[in-house]
Design an enzyme around this catalytic site. Sequence first.
Site, PDB file in Angstrom:
ATOM      1  N   ASP A 109       0.869  -1.167   0.000  1.00  0.00           N
ATOM      2  CA  ASP A 109       0.000   0.000   0.000  1.00  0.00           C
ATOM      3  C   ASP A 109       0.908   1.219   0.000  1.00  0.00           C
ATOM      4  O   ASP A 109       1.463   1.572   1.021  1.00  0.00           O
ATOM      5  CB  ASP A 109      -0.869  -0.036   1.256  1.00  0.00           C
ATOM      6  CG  ASP A 109      -1.784   1.161   1.339  1.00  0.00           C
ATOM      7  OD1 ASP A 109      -2.702   1.087   2.153  1.00  0.00           O
ATOM      8  OD2 ASP A 109      -1.565   2.128   0.624  1.00  0.00           O
ATOM      9  N   ASP A 162       0.076   4.364  -1.004  1.00  0.00           N
ATOM     10  CA  ASP A 162      -0.542   5.664  -0.858  1.00  0.00           C
ATOM     11  C   ASP A 162      -0.993   5.830   0.572  1.00  0.00           C
ATOM     12  O   ASP A 162      -2.009   5.315   0.976  1.00  0.00           O
ATOM     13  CB  ASP A 162      -1.717   5.818  -1.809  1.00  0.00           C
ATOM     14  CG  ASP A 162      -1.967   7.278  -2.040  1.00  0.00           C
ATOM     15  OD1 ASP A 162      -1.947   8.018  -1.062  1.00  0.00           O
ATOM     16  OD2 ASP A 162      -2.172   7.670  -3.193  1.00  0.00           O
TER      17      ASP A 162
END
Length: 315
Positions: free
Chosen positions: A47, A49
């Site tokens: 992940d 972001d």
Amino acid sequence: MQVLEALPFVRIQNIDAVRAKVRAIEAKGIDALHVISVLIYLIAGEDFDMTMTRFWHNGARSPSTHAVLTRSHRVSDEFRTETDALYKKFYPMEISTTLSFEEKYKAMEEWWSTAHERIVALKLSRRDLKDIVATTQAPVVFRDGIHEVVKVCEGFGMPFLVFSAGIYGSHLSFTAVVAPYRILLDVIKEILEHSSLKPNNVHIVSNRMKFGENDICVAFEDPLIHTFNKNESGVHGAPYQAAVESRPNVILMGDSLGDLNMKDGVAHEISLTIGFLNHDTDVYLEKYLAAFDVVVLDDSPMTFVAELLKAIAKQ
């Protein structure tokens, strides 16, 4: 503006230009403003972001939305292996400093299209998505202050857009959060609702899943949204389009240089951009300072955004 300048974790390269933008936004008023933010930029196994979510938690990488999906019993080992292979192939292309924009764009189209095929093969139902979020052993850890920001936006009736190059199912909502892909937008919607971050002013712009018989995902709708084309053109035709277009000023929050494109597609008068640089500050700081109006370092809270919105409303 004093809210920003006093913070030790904030860096601003052109202070005069930012002051001028804030004054101009204040002059137009809170009713002319909306917010865009990236929720989770999910890439196969990672992940990347971390705008609304924390990058670190208890000394380790914060659980990602990807973990919500991949640690579920509904996901096969084959799926995990295949998506990891996609990540290893395409992520270096996405962050490459030598590939052209056209080459990156083409690579992202291939990555997203292939990933969508893998997701369709899982034969997930809407019920599966709800169960995955409800039973996860890897809850998403949101950044300090995000609840305050969403609450303030809700109080002002301000659209908060959630952009996602990920996947969205049945409903389209809107506030100012953006979430690029690799997890089903339906899952993102469930996560937001589970975390009390999905009031009516929060809207999600993302790839949409098509559900067939027995409420099973059978395909994705066009157009394909990915890292380099996720922007506000996705609001056209949405129920909240008029609300966004009537607010010509925007505060955009993201943690990737590509997130700056999210405001494209709808005309703006003033855009104040806030970049969250969570890691490798020595490598990326100069690029972030050149690209964003305001840079936030080291996984710091975003409470100041709520305070900035309240200050704008007082003018």
